[in-house]
Write an enzyme that holds these catalytic residues in place. Structure first.
Site, PDB file in Angstrom:
ATOM      1  N   SER A  88      33.400  20.530 -28.699  1.00  0.00           N
ATOM      2  CA  SER A  88      34.449  19.523 -28.488  1.00  0.00           C
ATOM      3  C   SER A  88      33.971  18.117 -28.840  1.00  0.00           C
ATOM      4  CB  SER A  88      34.888  19.531 -27.020  1.00  0.00           C
ATOM      5  OG  SER A  88      35.319  20.815 -26.635  1.00  0.00           O
TER       6      SER A  88
HETATM    7  N1  SAH Z   1      32.427  23.835 -24.015  1.00  0.00           N
HETATM    8  C1  SAH Z   1      32.250  24.173 -25.423  1.00  0.00           C
HETATM    9  C2  SAH Z   1      33.583  24.216 -26.139  1.00  0.00           C
HETATM   10  C3  SAH Z   1      33.613  25.360 -27.091  1.00  0.00           C
HETATM   11  S1  SAH Z   1      35.187  25.746 -27.796  1.00  0.00           S
HETATM   12  C4  SAH Z   1      31.237  23.275 -26.078  1.00  0.00           C
HETATM   13  O1  SAH Z   1      30.852  22.259 -25.467  1.00  0.00           O
HETATM   14  O2  SAH Z   1      30.764  23.596 -27.167  1.00  0.00           O
HETATM   15  C5  SAH Z   1      35.862  26.866 -26.612  1.00  0.00           C
HETATM   16  C6  SAH Z   1      35.165  28.182 -26.421  1.00  0.00           C
HETATM   17  O3  SAH Z   1      35.989  28.975 -25.561  1.00  0.00           O
HETATM   18  C7  SAH Z   1      34.920  28.996 -27.678  1.00  0.00           C
HETATM   19  O4  SAH Z   1      33.557  29.248 -27.829  1.00  0.00           O
HETATM   20  C8  SAH Z   1      35.715  30.300 -27.415  1.00  0.00           C
HETATM   21  O5  SAH Z   1      35.089  31.457 -27.949  1.00  0.00           O
HETATM   22  C9  SAH Z   1      35.789  30.346 -25.902  1.00  0.00           C
HETATM   23  N2  SAH Z   1      36.862  31.163 -25.338  1.00  0.00           N
HETATM   24  C10 SAH Z   1      38.139  31.307 -25.768  1.00  0.00           C
HETATM   25  N3  SAH Z   1      38.824  32.162 -24.988  1.00  0.00           N
HETATM   26  C11 SAH Z   1      37.956  32.582 -24.013  1.00  0.00           C
HETATM   27  C12 SAH Z   1      38.052  33.488 -22.914  1.00  0.00           C
HETATM   28  N4  SAH Z   1      39.184  34.133 -22.627  1.00  0.00           N
HETATM   29  N5  SAH Z   1      36.956  33.673 -22.148  1.00  0.00           N
HETATM   30  C13 SAH Z   1      35.781  33.028 -22.416  1.00  0.00           C
HETATM   31  N6  SAH Z   1      35.634  32.165 -23.452  1.00  0.00           N
HETATM   32  C14 SAH Z   1      36.704  31.943 -24.250  1.00  0.00           C
END
Ligand code: SAH
Length: 214
Positions: free
Chosen positions: A64
């Site tokens: 993000s």
């Molecule tokens: N907090 C992260 C943001 C990553 S983007 C950072 O700082 O890099 C959001 C993430 O949520 C992705 O890696 C995606 O695979 C995950 N995601 C999406 N749906 C999900 C679910 N149902 N359970 C767990 N993770 C999920």
């Protein structure tokens, strides 16, 4: 990957930018100073690691914007020792910011590759968090209740299980919406059956996907 005075200088500039954009919690800003964001990026993006931009982290996912991470973290109003559940470990950057704030972090990721990569980086930074591979919609009932829950992917709705796993008085920060944009919601659990909700602006996250653990 190494840290250096040059990267530290770039971090200071990012922190000033976050301050100008309204991040005033000094503990959150100190955590941004302590976590080297360039460790979380592919080598081709390292030079831009401290610009306020999202980047691809593999498996079609993104780390993000720093501002988004800071904004969500500030809204959590964390106190040392609190139990925090994060959905969407991704790169692990948000996880590390939470760990630096002295809370007990539990984080779930549905992509095994990202989950394993985040594990390695947390070990390298000597930060503690319990990382789980699985479906965030289910939360972690065995470790509930949590003081705070943070969702870092766009949720189509507020998952009931996650509200159930929140303590009374606990807060969830969740971007809700099915399209490209979501409304950031702050949900406060005021009793076993009641919550209040506040809307805090429009953001854009990758989707929170159900029953699609990879
Ligand atoms: N907090 C992260 C943001 C990553 S983007 C950072 O700082 O890099 C959001 C993430 O949520 C992705 O890696 C995606 O695979 C995950 N995601 C999406 N749906 C999900 C679910 N149902 N359970 C767990 N993770 C999920």
């Amino acid at each position: 990957m190494q840290d250096s005075f040059r990267y530290k200088g770039m971090r200071k500039r990012l922190i000033n930018e976050l301050r100008e954009k309204g991040i005033h919690d000094e503990k959150v800003l100190a955590a941004f100073d302590a976590v080297p964001r360039h460790f979380f990026l592919d080598s081709s993006f390292v030079e831009q690691a401290y610009s306020n931009m999202p980047f691809q982290i593999g498996s079609g996912q993104t780390i993000s914007h720093p501002y988004t991470v800071a904004f969500q973290t500030q809204l959590l109003e964390l106190k040392r020792g609190e139990k925090v559940l994060e959905i969407g470990t991704g790169s692990g950057f948000q996880t590390c910011i939470l760990a630096k704030l002295g809370v007990k972090v539990f984080s779930i990721e549905r992509h095994r590759e990202l989950h394993l990569k985040a594990k390695t980086i947390l070990q390298k930074l000597k930060l503690n968090a319990r990382l789980s591979f699985g479906d965030g919609f289910k939360g972690l009932p065995n470790f509930a209740p949590f003081d705070k829950v943070i969702i870092t992917c766009g949720a189509p709705f507020v998952p009931v299980e996650l509200v159930q796993q929140l303590k009374i008085g606990g807060v969830m920060i969740i971007p809700v919406g099915e399209g490209a944009e979501q409304q950031m919601q702050k949900i406060t659990k005021i009793s076993e059956t009641e919550t209040t909700m506040e809307e805090l602006g429009v953001f854009s996250f990758v989707p929170m996907l159900e029953k699609k653990v990879k």
